[in-house]
Motif scaffolding. Structure first.
Motif, short mmCIF file in Angstrom:
data_model
loop_
_atom_site.label_atom_id
_atom_site.label_comp_id
_atom_site.label_asym_id
_atom_site.label_seq_id
_atom_site.Cartn_x
_atom_site.Cartn_y
_atom_site.Cartn_z
N ALA A 136 44.60 78.23 18.30
CA ALA A 136 43.70 78.79 19.32
C ALA A 136 44.29 78.55 20.70
CB ALA A 136 42.33 78.14 19.22
N SER A 137 44.08 79.49 21.57
CA SER A 137 44.52 79.35 22.96
C SER A 137 43.35 79.64 23.88
CB SER A 137 45.65 80.33 23.28
OG SER A 137 46.84 79.95 22.65
N PHE A 138 43.32 78.92 24.99
CA PHE A 138 42.33 79.14 26.02
C PHE A 138 43.07 79.32 27.33
CE2 PHE A 138 40.29 76.64 22.75
CZ PHE A 138 39.14 77.38 22.52
N TYR A 139 42.53 80.21 28.15
CA TYR A 139 43.15 80.52 29.42
C TYR A 139 42.21 80.10 30.53
CZ TYR A 139 46.23 83.26 26.49
OH TYR A 139 47.12 83.63 25.53
N GLY A 140 42.79 79.69 31.64
CA GLY A 140 41.93 79.25 32.72
C GLY A 140 42.52 79.49 34.08
N HIS A 141 41.66 79.27 35.06
CA HIS A 141 42.05 79.33 36.47
C HIS A 141 41.42 78.13 37.15
CE1 HIS A 141 43.50 81.29 40.11
NE2 HIS A 141 42.44 80.72 40.68
N ASP A 151 48.76 52.98 48.47
CA ASP A 151 49.02 52.51 47.10
C ASP A 151 48.21 53.28 46.05
OD1 ASP A 151 46.52 51.56 47.78
OD2 ASP A 151 46.85 49.56 46.95
N ARG A 152 47.68 54.46 46.41
CA ARG A 152 46.87 55.25 45.47
C ARG A 152 47.23 56.73 45.55
NH1 ARG A 152 43.21 53.92 48.56
NH2 ARG A 152 41.91 55.75 48.37
N TYR A 153 47.00 57.42 44.46
CA TYR A 153 47.08 58.87 44.46
C TYR A 153 45.78 59.38 43.88
CZ TYR A 153 47.77 59.08 39.42
OH TYR A 153 47.61 58.97 38.06
N GLY A 154 45.45 60.61 44.19
CA GLY A 154 44.24 61.20 43.63
C GLY A 154 44.30 62.70 43.68
N PHE A 155 43.56 63.31 42.77
CA PHE A 155 43.43 64.75 42.84
C PHE A 155 42.14 65.21 42.19
CE2 PHE A 155 46.10 64.40 39.02
CZ PHE A 155 45.59 65.35 38.15
N VAL A 156 41.74 66.41 42.60
CA VAL A 156 40.56 67.06 42.06
C VAL A 156 40.99 68.45 41.61
CG1 VAL A 156 39.84 67.94 44.32
CG2 VAL A 156 38.17 67.77 42.48
N THR A 157 40.44 68.87 40.49
CA THR A 157 40.70 70.23 40.00
C THR A 157 39.37 70.89 39.72
OG1 THR A 157 42.72 69.49 38.97
CG2 THR A 157 41.91 71.62 38.30
N CYS A 158 39.16 72.08 40.26
CA CYS A 158 37.95 72.85 40.02
C CYS A 158 38.35 74.09 39.24
CB CYS A 158 37.33 73.29 41.33
SG CYS A 158 36.81 71.95 42.36
N GLY A 159 37.80 74.30 38.07
CA GLY A 159 38.21 75.46 37.31
C GLY A 159 37.32 75.75 36.12
N LEU A 160 37.77 76.73 35.35
CA LEU A 160 37.04 77.14 34.14
C LEU A 160 38.02 77.77 33.18
CD1 LEU A 160 37.06 80.34 34.81
CD2 LEU A 160 34.92 79.85 35.94
N MET A 161 37.56 77.95 31.93
CA MET A 161 38.42 78.53 30.89
C MET A 161 37.70 79.67 30.20
SD MET A 161 40.42 75.33 29.17
CE MET A 161 39.00 74.59 28.43
N GLY A 162 38.50 80.65 29.75
CA GLY A 162 37.99 81.79 29.00
C GLY A 162 38.88 82.07 27.80
N ASP A 163 38.54 83.11 27.06
CA ASP A 163 39.29 83.45 25.85
C ASP A 163 40.58 84.22 26.14
OD1 ASP A 163 37.36 82.26 24.22
OD2 ASP A 163 36.15 84.08 24.21
N SER A 164 40.71 84.73 27.34
CA SER A 164 41.91 85.45 27.74
C SER A 164 42.12 85.25 29.24
CB SER A 164 41.78 86.95 27.45
OG SER A 164 40.78 87.52 28.29
N ALA A 165 43.30 85.59 29.72
CA ALA A 165 43.57 85.49 31.15
C ALA A 165 42.63 86.39 31.94
CB ALA A 165 45.03 85.83 31.44
N GLU A 166 42.35 87.57 31.40
CA GLU A 166 41.45 88.51 32.06
C GLU A 166 40.02 87.96 32.10
OE1 GLU A 166 43.49 89.34 29.50
OE2 GLU A 166 45.04 90.30 30.73
N ASP A 167 39.60 87.33 31.00
CA ASP A 167 38.27 86.73 30.92
C ASP A 167 38.14 85.61 31.96
OD1 ASP A 167 35.67 86.32 29.84
OD2 ASP A 167 36.44 84.72 28.53
N ALA A 168 39.17 84.76 32.06
CA ALA A 168 39.14 83.66 33.04
C ALA A 168 39.09 84.21 34.46
CB ALA A 168 40.36 82.76 32.85
N ALA A 169 39.85 85.27 34.75
CA ALA A 169 39.85 85.86 36.09
C ALA A 169 38.48 86.46 36.42
CB ALA A 169 40.93 86.93 36.20
N ARG A 170 37.86 87.13 35.44
CA ARG A 170 36.54 87.72 35.65
C ARG A 170 35.50 86.63 35.90
NH1 ARG A 170 32.58 87.76 32.60
NH2 ARG A 170 33.70 87.25 30.70
N MET A 171 35.57 85.55 35.12
CA MET A 171 34.62 84.44 35.28
C MET A 171 34.83 83.72 36.61
SD MET A 171 34.85 82.95 31.39
CE MET A 171 34.03 81.42 31.79
N TRP A 172 36.09 83.64 37.07
CA TRP A 172 36.42 82.91 38.29
C TRP A 172 35.86 83.57 39.54
CZ3 TRP A 172 38.14 78.33 39.77
CH2 TRP A 172 38.62 78.19 41.08
#
Length: 191
Positions: A136-141, A151-172
């Motif tokens: 199975a594959s999931f695509y996201g943005h 002495d620290r690093y940090g990051f935040v990621t905001c996103g979502l996943m869909g069943d296809s690249a097109e689905d992820a783009a539409r949801m985004w």
């Protein structure tokens, strides 16, 4: 540099929010970061040693994860001056090396330099990615912000996943502005 960020990247990070009057700001003093997200979102406990906060907008909406951990400027491959690295020596290849390696595939765009309220640098980019186990594959943005501070690093990621690249783009599309606001609210505390 690669090992410390790859550890954080493997706990797939995604997130989102808007900075309105009804938003909630979390200031985690123990881990030295803050993030603002909508009041109605749910918060979940995290099981990772580096993931410090996870919030969700809804079942098929955005998920936000903040990671934070120690940074050793003397370790091999870690830049001794992280501020100069983030501010001047960054490239799209660094996104691929530090974040993209945790995904089946990842492409980055809209890389830009931003600054925390006190002027400290942070990198922000968009990422299109694929996760899969062979069956199975999931695509996201996602939109990502990353910084290294003292002495620290940090990051935040905001996103979502869909069943296809097109689905992820539409949801985004309806979440893009909200994700931008949440990512822009991320800050690491000064030492």
């Amino acid at each position: 540099m690669r090992p410390f960020l790859l550890i954080a990247a493997t706990g797939y990070l995604v997130c989102a929010s808007a900075a309105l009057a009804a938003d909630k700001t979390v200031h985690d003093k123990e881990h030295g970061f803050s993030l603002t997200y909508p009041e109605g979102w749910t918060s979940e406990t995290t099981s990772s040693e580096t993931m410090r906060l996870k919030v969700k907008s809804g079942e098929r909406g955005l998920t936000c994860r903040v990671s934070e951990n120690l940074y050793d400027p003397t370790a091999p491959d870690n830049p001794p001056d992280p501020r100069a690295f983030v501010e001047k020596d960054w490239s799209l290849d660094d996104w691929h090396t530090l974040i993209g390696a945790a995904f089946g595939s990842a492409s980055f765009s809209k890389d830009r330099l931003a600054h925390f309220p006190d002027g400290y640098p942070v990198r922000i980019a968009d990422m299109d990615f694929r996760l899969g186990d062979g069956n199975a594959s999931f695509y996201g943005h996602a939109k990502i912000a990353i910084s290294i501070r003292s002495d620290r690093y940090g990051f935040v990621t905001c996103g979502l996943m869909g069943d296809s690249a097109e689905d992820a783009a539409r949801m985004w599309a309806p979440f893009a502005d909200e994700a931008e606001k949440v990512v822009n609210s991320f800050a690491l505390d000064a030492p």
